[in-house]
Design a protein around this motif. Sequence first.
Motif, PDB file in Angstrom:
ATOM      1  N   CYS A 151       0.826  -1.221   0.000  1.00 39.11           N
ATOM      2  CA  CYS A 151       0.000   0.000   0.000  1.00 39.11           C
ATOM      3  C   CYS A 151       0.858   1.268   0.000  1.00 39.11           C
ATOM      4  CB  CYS A 151      -0.968  -0.002   1.179  1.00 39.11           C
ATOM      5  SG  CYS A 151      -2.241  -1.268   1.005  1.00 39.11           S
ATOM      6  N   ALA A 152       2.073   1.185   0.523  1.00 38.31           N
ATOM      7  CA  ALA A 152       2.983   2.331   0.443  1.00 38.31           C
ATOM      8  C   ALA A 152       3.357   2.578  -1.019  1.00 38.31           C
ATOM      9  CB  ALA A 152       4.230   2.066   1.288  1.00 38.31           C
ATOM     10  N   LEU A 153       3.693   1.498  -1.735  1.00 43.98           N
ATOM     11  CA  LEU A 153       4.098   1.666  -3.138  1.00 43.98           C
ATOM     12  C   LEU A 153       2.901   2.044  -4.022  1.00 43.98           C
ATOM     13  CD1 LEU A 153       6.408   1.616  -5.151  1.00 43.98           C
ATOM     14  CD2 LEU A 153       5.959  -0.819  -5.537  1.00 43.98           C
ATOM     15  N   ARG A 176       3.065   5.144  -6.641  1.00 47.13           N
ATOM     16  CA  ARG A 176       2.982   4.951  -8.093  1.00 47.13           C
ATOM     17  C   ARG A 176       1.658   5.391  -8.691  1.00 47.13           C
ATOM     18  NH1 ARG A 176       6.817   6.232  -7.695  1.00 47.13           N
ATOM     19  NH2 ARG A 176       8.667   5.070  -7.087  1.00 47.13           N
ATOM     20  N   GLN A 177       0.618   5.498  -7.874  1.00 52.14           N
ATOM     21  CA  GLN A 177      -0.605   6.112  -8.396  1.00 52.14           C
ATOM     22  C   GLN A 177      -0.395   7.618  -8.500  1.00 52.14           C
ATOM     23  OE1 GLN A 177      -3.931   4.684  -6.047  1.00 52.14           O
ATOM     24  NE2 GLN A 177      -3.919   2.715  -7.122  1.00 52.14           N
ATOM     25  N   HIS A 178       0.384   8.152  -7.575  1.00 53.44           N
ATOM     26  CA  HIS A 178       0.699   9.588  -7.603  1.00 53.44           C
ATOM     27  C   HIS A 178       1.728   9.898  -8.695  1.00 53.44           C
ATOM     28  CE1 HIS A 178       2.818  13.264  -6.201  1.00 53.44           C
ATOM     29  NE2 HIS A 178       1.587  13.638  -5.899  1.00 53.44           N
ATOM     30  N   THR A 179       2.800   9.095  -8.769  1.00 52.12           N
ATOM     31  CA  THR A 179       3.874   9.306  -9.755  1.00 52.12           C
ATOM     32  C   THR A 179       4.140   7.992 -10.478  1.00 52.12           C
ATOM     33  OG1 THR A 179       4.892  10.824  -8.167  1.00 52.12           O
ATOM     34  CG2 THR A 179       6.231  10.189 -10.053  1.00 52.12           C
ATOM     35  N   PRO A 180       3.416   7.733 -11.578  1.00 48.68           N
ATOM     36  CA  PRO A 180       3.613   6.461 -12.285  1.00 48.68           C
ATOM     37  C   PRO A 180       5.057   6.335 -12.772  1.00 48.68           C
ATOM     38  CG  PRO A 180       1.604   7.543 -13.037  1.00 48.68           C
ATOM     39  CD  PRO A 180       2.324   8.536 -12.173  1.00 48.68           C
ATOM     40  N   ARG A 181       5.549   5.115 -12.746  1.00 49.68           N
ATOM     41  CA  ARG A 181       6.959   4.917 -13.075  1.00 49.68           C
ATOM     42  C   ARG A 181       7.127   3.469 -13.527  1.00 49.68           C
ATOM     43  NH1 ARG A 181      11.003   6.786  -8.368  1.00 49.68           N
ATOM     44  NH2 ARG A 181      10.613   8.846  -9.256  1.00 49.68           N
ATOM     45  N   ILE A 182       7.867   3.253 -14.586  1.00 52.30           N
ATOM     46  CA  ILE A 182       8.179   1.884 -14.989  1.00 52.30           C
ATOM     47  C   ILE A 182       9.451   1.479 -14.261  1.00 52.30           C
ATOM     48  CG2 ILE A 182       8.849   0.385 -16.907  1.00 52.30           C
ATOM     49  CD1 ILE A 182       7.007   2.167 -18.661  1.00 52.30           C
ATOM     50  N   ALA A 183       9.306   0.530 -13.346  1.00 53.84           N
ATOM     51  CA  ALA A 183      10.421   0.188 -12.469  1.00 53.84           C
ATOM     52  C   ALA A 183      10.565  -1.325 -12.371  1.00 53.84           C
ATOM     53  CB  ALA A 183      10.195   0.768 -11.076  1.00 53.84           C
ATOM     54  N   THR A 184      11.757  -1.763 -12.079  1.00 51.35           N
ATOM     55  CA  THR A 184      11.985  -3.163 -11.704  1.00 51.35           C
ATOM     56  C   THR A 184      11.461  -3.333 -10.290  1.00 51.35           C
ATOM     57  OG1 THR A 184      13.964  -3.245 -13.064  1.00 51.35           O
ATOM     58  CG2 THR A 184      13.753  -4.930 -11.360  1.00 51.35           C
ATOM     59  N   PRO A 236       3.555 -11.404  -4.183  1.00 49.44           N
ATOM     60  CA  PRO A 236       3.284  -9.995  -3.833  1.00 49.44           C
ATOM     61  C   PRO A 236       3.433  -9.034  -5.022  1.00 49.44           C
ATOM     62  CG  PRO A 236       4.634 -11.018  -2.157  1.00 49.44           C
ATOM     63  CD  PRO A 236       4.518 -12.019  -3.269  1.00 49.44           C
ATOM     64  N   GLU A 237       4.345  -9.361  -5.940  1.00 45.42           N
ATOM     65  CA  GLU A 237       4.494  -8.508  -7.132  1.00 45.42           C
ATOM     66  C   GLU A 237       3.230  -8.540  -7.987  1.00 45.42           C
ATOM     67  OE1 GLU A 237       8.130  -9.132  -9.381  1.00 45.42           O
ATOM     68  OE2 GLU A 237       7.164  -8.366 -11.203  1.00 45.42           O
ATOM     69  N   SER A 238       2.633  -9.715  -8.183  1.00 49.20           N
ATOM     70  CA  SER A 238       1.390  -9.818  -8.969  1.00 49.20           C
ATOM     71  C   SER A 238       0.246  -9.139  -8.245  1.00 49.20           C
ATOM     72  CB  SER A 238       0.983 -11.278  -9.194  1.00 49.20           C
ATOM     73  OG  SER A 238       2.076 -12.067  -9.448  1.00 49.20           O
ATOM     74  N   LEU A 239       0.213  -9.294  -6.935  1.00 45.98           N
ATOM     75  CA  LEU A 239      -0.871  -8.670  -6.169  1.00 45.98           C
ATOM     76  C   LEU A 239      -0.787  -7.145  -6.297  1.00 45.98           C
ATOM     77  CD1 LEU A 239      -3.270  -8.982  -4.301  1.00 45.98           C
ATOM     78  CD2 LEU A 239      -1.698  -9.214  -2.360  1.00 45.98           C
ATOM     79  N   TYR A 240       0.424  -6.619  -6.174  1.00 45.60           N
ATOM     80  CA  TYR A 240       0.624  -5.174  -6.344  1.00 45.60           C
ATOM     81  C   TYR A 240       0.166  -4.727  -7.737  1.00 45.60           C
ATOM     82  CZ  TYR A 240       3.143  -0.992  -7.730  1.00 45.60           C
ATOM     83  OH  TYR A 240       3.449   0.231  -8.251  1.00 45.60           O
ATOM     84  N   ARG A 241       0.569  -5.463  -8.771  1.00 48.67           N
ATOM     85  CA  ARG A 241       0.193  -5.079 -10.140  1.00 48.67           C
ATOM     86  C   ARG A 241      -1.318  -5.133 -10.339  1.00 48.67           C
ATOM     87  NH1 ARG A 241       4.686  -4.514 -13.316  1.00 48.67           N
ATOM     88  NH2 ARG A 241       6.497  -5.792 -12.774  1.00 48.67           N
ATOM     89  N   ARG A 242      -1.961  -6.079  -9.649  1.00 53.13           N
ATOM     90  CA  ARG A 242      -3.415  -6.212  -9.796  1.00 53.13           C
ATOM     91  C   ARG A 242      -4.154  -5.078  -9.081  1.00 53.13           C
ATOM     92  NH1 ARG A 242      -6.558 -11.990  -9.789  1.00 53.13           N
ATOM     93  NH2 ARG A 242      -8.677 -11.205  -9.521  1.00 53.13           N
ATOM     94  N   LEU A 243      -3.576  -4.561  -8.001  1.00 53.59           N
ATOM     95  CA  LEU A 243      -4.210  -3.475  -7.244  1.00 53.59           C
ATOM     96  C   LEU A 243      -3.954  -2.105  -7.889  1.00 53.59           C
ATOM     97  CD1 LEU A 243      -3.184  -4.699  -3.678  1.00 53.59           C
ATOM     98  CD2 LEU A 243      -5.528  -4.613  -4.557  1.00 53.59           C
ATOM     99  N   LEU A 244      -2.811  -1.971  -8.548  1.00 54.33           N
ATOM    100  CA  LEU A 244      -2.342  -0.657  -9.023  1.00 54.33           C
ATOM    101  C   LEU A 244      -3.340   0.124  -9.888  1.00 54.33           C
ATOM    102  CD1 LEU A 244       0.040   1.346  -9.079  1.00 54.33           C
ATOM    103  CD2 LEU A 244       0.945   0.091 -11.056  1.00 54.33           C
TER     104      LEU A 244
END
Length: 317
Positions: A15-17, A21-29, A173-181
């Motif tokens: 939720c921190a990320l 990233r909703q505020h400042t979208p960024r393509i990141a590893t 957790p990476e997939s979960l983050y991508r699904r929530l984003l």
Amino acid sequence: MAYFDVFNGDADGICALLQLRQHTPRIATLVTGVKRDIGLLSRVSASSGDVVTVLDVAVEKNRLDLDRLLQLGAEIFYVDHHNPGEMPSAAGLQLLINTAPEICTSALVNGHLSGACASWAVVGCFGDNLDQTAERVAQTLPALPNLKLWRELGILINYNAYGAHVSDLHFDPESLYRRLLPHASPDICLAEDPELMQILQAGYRQDMSFGETANRLINEASVAVIRLPDEPWARRVSGVLGNKLALDTPYRAHAVLTEIPEGFLVSVRAPLDNRIGADTVCRQFPSGGGRAAAAGINQLPKENLSTFIDVLKKQYA
Ligand SMILES: [Mn+2]
């Protein structure tokens, strides 16, 4: 120039990320893992001018790699609420650290963004067990949401991160983050992707029912010992099960033993009515330690099981 987003795989980290990233979208590893996988910076190979964001993992546990990346010339934005040890300082380092007990990383990011994505901060605070902080942040929203539902979402996202390896988890957790984003708020997420909540709920309920009906080696008035098999569900549920059993029978001490190749991973909870002695029990075994109310043994050899049970019974008789 490359970006790296490094975050704890629990609700607070995710939720921190999400807020950033909703505020400042960024393509990141993305670099993340199970909840207890906190040495995440060791997996980052950045170079001069790269930007690394680090969320919800202790500075102390990443200090060597933090220094390594700073030396290489990376720029680092580090937000966390765990004890940092000795505070580093360097030209390329922006630190946002606060170890106050009512603060978590999602709350720190919420402050940093002046509440721009506060709804996800609320979910992160609930996930980190900070109900009062979550409610305080929720007061800043234009309309008061269904906090019961948001709390459940936070707890379930957090529960998803428990396990020994990512392969134990319902969602990486990476997939979960991508699904929530893509979802600007928890309510939009619940409306547009109702299946996500259903999967998390079903997984939690199934694990908990396996745990609650698991084999009890001891089931007495003052002590219960639960034995869990060497299975992914057991590695997910062991910690949460101990809390649930403690709440259900507050006069009883609980030990949850999870089978591992070396013997058992042991988690002891003192009775909620008498929160002492868990550390005393565990310290009598090599690799044991913890606090008075909750302690553990990393590896209890199988041949020490009956000794452990004797010690536990004696402590809480
Ligand atoms: Mn946290």
